[in-house]
Write a protein that holds these residues in place. Sequence first.
Motif, PDB file in Angstrom:
ATOM      1  N   UNK B  55      22.542 -27.173  -4.415  1.00 43.40           N
ATOM      2  CA  UNK B  55      22.716 -27.335  -2.985  1.00 43.40           C
ATOM      3  C   UNK B  55      23.486 -28.601  -2.648  1.00 43.40           C
ATOM      4  N   UNK B  56      24.371 -29.028  -3.555  1.00 44.37           N
ATOM      5  CA  UNK B  56      25.120 -30.249  -3.316  1.00 44.37           C
ATOM      6  C   UNK B  56      26.201 -30.011  -2.268  1.00 44.37           C
ATOM      7  N   UNK B  57      26.280 -30.874  -1.250  1.00 44.04           N
ATOM      8  CA  UNK B  57      27.385 -30.738  -0.290  1.00 44.04           C
ATOM      9  C   UNK B  57      28.711 -31.101  -0.948  1.00 44.04           C
ATOM     10  N   UNK B  59      31.838 -33.242  -0.910  1.00 48.29           N
ATOM     11  CA  UNK B  59      32.097 -34.542  -0.289  1.00 48.29           C
ATOM     12  C   UNK B  59      33.563 -34.955  -0.299  1.00 48.29           C
ATOM     13  N   UNK B 258      21.751 -35.791   4.605  1.00 48.13           N
ATOM     14  CA  UNK B 258      22.261 -35.367   3.292  1.00 48.13           C
ATOM     15  C   UNK B 258      23.305 -34.266   3.379  1.00 48.13           C
ATOM     16  N   UNK B 259      23.187 -33.373   4.352  1.00 49.42           N
ATOM     17  CA  UNK B 259      24.121 -32.251   4.414  1.00 49.42           C
ATOM     18  C   UNK B 259      25.243 -32.490   5.424  1.00 49.42           C
ATOM     19  N   UNK B 262      26.051 -37.571   3.778  1.00 41.46           N
ATOM     20  CA  UNK B 262      26.059 -37.824   2.340  1.00 41.46           C
ATOM     21  C   UNK B 262      24.637 -37.985   1.805  1.00 41.46           C
ATOM     22  N   UNK B 263      24.281 -37.225   0.773  1.00 40.02           N
ATOM     23  CA  UNK B 263      22.935 -37.338   0.208  1.00 40.02           C
ATOM     24  C   UNK B 263      22.719 -38.598  -0.616  1.00 40.02           C
ATOM     25  N   UNK B 264      23.813 -39.253  -1.040  1.00 40.91           N
ATOM     26  CA  UNK B 264      23.681 -40.400  -1.945  1.00 40.91           C
ATOM     27  C   UNK B 264      22.972 -41.592  -1.347  1.00 40.91           C
ATOM     28  N   UNK B 266      20.249 -41.185   0.479  1.00 40.05           N
ATOM     29  CA  UNK B 266      18.839 -40.797   0.575  1.00 40.05           C
ATOM     30  C   UNK B 266      18.244 -41.231   1.918  1.00 40.05           C
ATOM     31  N   UNK B 394      29.356 -26.016  -2.768  1.00 36.80           N
ATOM     32  CA  UNK B 394      30.090 -26.975  -3.603  1.00 36.80           C
ATOM     33  C   UNK B 394      31.355 -26.427  -4.261  1.00 36.80           C
ATOM     34  N   UNK B 442      18.316 -29.059  -4.452  1.00 39.43           N
ATOM     35  CA  UNK B 442      17.983 -29.591  -3.117  1.00 39.43           C
ATOM     36  C   UNK B 442      18.478 -28.677  -2.008  1.00 39.43           C
TER      37      UNK B 442
END
Lengths: 442, 442
Positions: B55-57, B59, B258-259, B262-264, B266, B394, B442
Amino acid sequence: MDDKLSTGRPGPTGGTRLDPWFGAYAQRAHGMRASEIRALFAVANRPEVVSLAGGMPYLDGLPLDSIADTIQRLVATRGTTVLQYGSGQGDETLREHIVDVVAMEGIDAHPDDVVVTTGSQQALDLVARIFVDPGDVVVAEAPSYVGALGVFRSYQAEVEHVPLDADGLVPEALEATLERLAREGRRVKLLYTVPNFHNPAGVTLSAERRPKILEIARRYGVLVVEDNPYGLLGFSGDPLPALRASDEEGVLYLGSFSKTFAPGYRVGWVIAPHAVREKLVLASESSILCPSNASQLAISAYMESADWRGQIKSFRELYRERRDAMTTALTEHMPDSSWNTPDGGFYVWVKLPPGLDARAMLPRAVTSRVAYVPGTAFFADGTGADHLRLSYCFPTPERIREGVRRLGSVIGDERDLADLFGTDADVDPDLRDVDNPGPDLA
Amino acid sequence: MDDKLSTGRPGPTGGTRLDPWFGAYAQRAHGMRASEIRALFAVANRPEVVSLAGGMPYLDGLPLDSIADTIQRLVATRGTTVLQYGSGQGDETLREHIVDVVAMEGIDAHPDDVVVTTGSQQALDLVARIFVDPGDVVVAEAPSYVGALGVFRSYQAEVEHVPLDADGLVPEALEATLERLAREGRRVKLLYTVPNFHNPAGVTLSAERRPKILEIARRYGVLVVEDNPYGLLGFSGDPLPALRASDEEGVLYLGSFSKTFAPGYRVGWVIAPHAVREKLVLASESSILCPSNASQLAISAYMESADWRGQIKSFRELYRERRDAMTTALTEHMPDSSWNTPDGGFYVWVKLPPGLDARAMLPRAVTSRVAYVPGTAFFADGTGADHLRLSYCFPTPERIREGVRRLGSVIGDERDLADLFGTDADVDPDLRDVDNPGPDLA
């Protein structure tokens, strides 16, 4: 009007007007409450108050411009990694750097042994989460770190304190306590200890005692949690070898960048035996999915581009100067109190003259524009009112001297009052509660 | 050699050769184990595998150079705040920005109502921590977000699933379930729901159903946890009003950057009624002391210097294009499967042709260089093997088409095998366990 159910929301066992979900909380949440000293700390943050309460490091000495440029390059060149999810265990490059850091204390670890956490507070939380059932015993020094006591309480552990002296935790007392607990059939899960420059007591576990403590813990089958945020901030000589340096299987080692670099990234770590490490990673994923890549990669970039060892050395000199300012001022302004002279870290642990109560005195101290943490915060059993913790990490030497002068004057007034009206020894025990005084006390 | 006690460490109830602390874990830790699909995901991260699992956006579309410059200025000018401890509740300026974000979904909140968390995963953890005793019931959609199910399990909750359809959670089914649980005398604490662009089912709770769900929850005294990471990522029209928009006391609203950014970093949040918010802050302080100032101030600086609304709009267009690539490819390559067409978010929920088992098929799919998440991950009761989740967030459209083509071919082979040898319906139920597949999902 009946206070119950007035919102029309029944909840599993009913709500109140102030909290419609009052009846729905878990058992563990009933012990969660803000201490009344938090309100005082809100006042203590005003600029006219000298706060000797907090554990905030002094960051003006960091090379901010160069850190800013390093992060700029990092985001511009590796932004899609910096801003993305990372691994639950933590970034591998940072884990390699952490191995270098702990090597300075004699630890021979592999990056696989390291779990990166959101500050070492999360490490404490994860350790308690995987080991502590309600009613289990955690053995801790008397006094002990307030944030750890809060975690143990939130997992419904029973904390048993063991005395420390100028050489740290007393082995004979530890053995006697474990022997008694075994006789009582109680289930001791962890020995929680801050061996270096103890928070709040300022003392360091001597080299002679370290193998004794490990041997006793091993004999009673108790896992040692070695919490070591200050180990590299000693004022004389090299760091002592960590407990973990001589026991890979029996020690969980907790470290942090919060005091040697910057707490704002919230990066700490645990070094754990393999099987425990796996559980810690799973618990951390359940808790936060993964630590922040942005934070972890920023710290790695700092360590690769700056003289981080030199920075720690300059922090040591800075804090030694402040320690000196504080102990000199204590000698001058608080002649009837006693204290240790810490050889590193952030804290002086002061014993008040007989009859004074640090907790009862705090509002009057704040009125006199000086703040500290009453000793009661550092005991699970409500004792400790005869002590207070002073920190010298954040204020300048001049402010430290002024703060101690004010405190000495408050103590003088307090003694005059006590002579006139008696002491606060019969203060309402409910008022001794100091649950969760918040991040200011880190 | 006896496997027990071989390390010489008794532990509270004995250790094993592989884990000297085996006997010391808390009850809650016994359920913590890595699923065997994690090993497959390690393979799935190889570049030759098209991963439709994570589920990584995406980026690459972010303005990285300008973000880098913004952070450079932030650290150079406000470094001693950025790098310092912050408040347990979260930075006030960021909480003001969060109020602006949620206003887009009709929520009228005050910054005091907001608690900033380490991703919305920590929000889930804190909510479970303050509400869930072992044995309490959490009601969740069938299917439900794997990371939430992991949290509920770690607090020893019993999850009861309620069906959803193309319009989201079915009110009649919710009512019937709550009625049955009340009859059985079970203590229902939370209704956990992902109303918009559901993970994994892709559906959205219709406007018509929203007041009905709230009314039923209110009537049964159940607190609603509205988990809404994707709400602003709809492909057509304005966002629907959040559940929280019409019920301040009965809903805990969970959001995340996060979506949409940026999830980085947190960074997520909870919006909660006053008394609950206080407990959440205390629980968060016990867990991590405070959220990262570095992360929070970086997000505020981004929101103040960049066109964050325009960025969300461009994410919407990007993800819509990928959704189209996936559904077109599904029509072409998987004619005997069925799926929804999500109107936002990241996921398509695919029902396999009869007789196929998504979990049993996964190793063969990975061998064929395509990965997905088996439906079993999204049910607390081990069902769901007839479904799989595909994410289009992704990979590029070209990779999505290639991945679906490979998956269609795997399914074709699988059906030929099933025709020859029968189905996997009698797979070992232990192998259905998908505890904690990790941050990739995620």
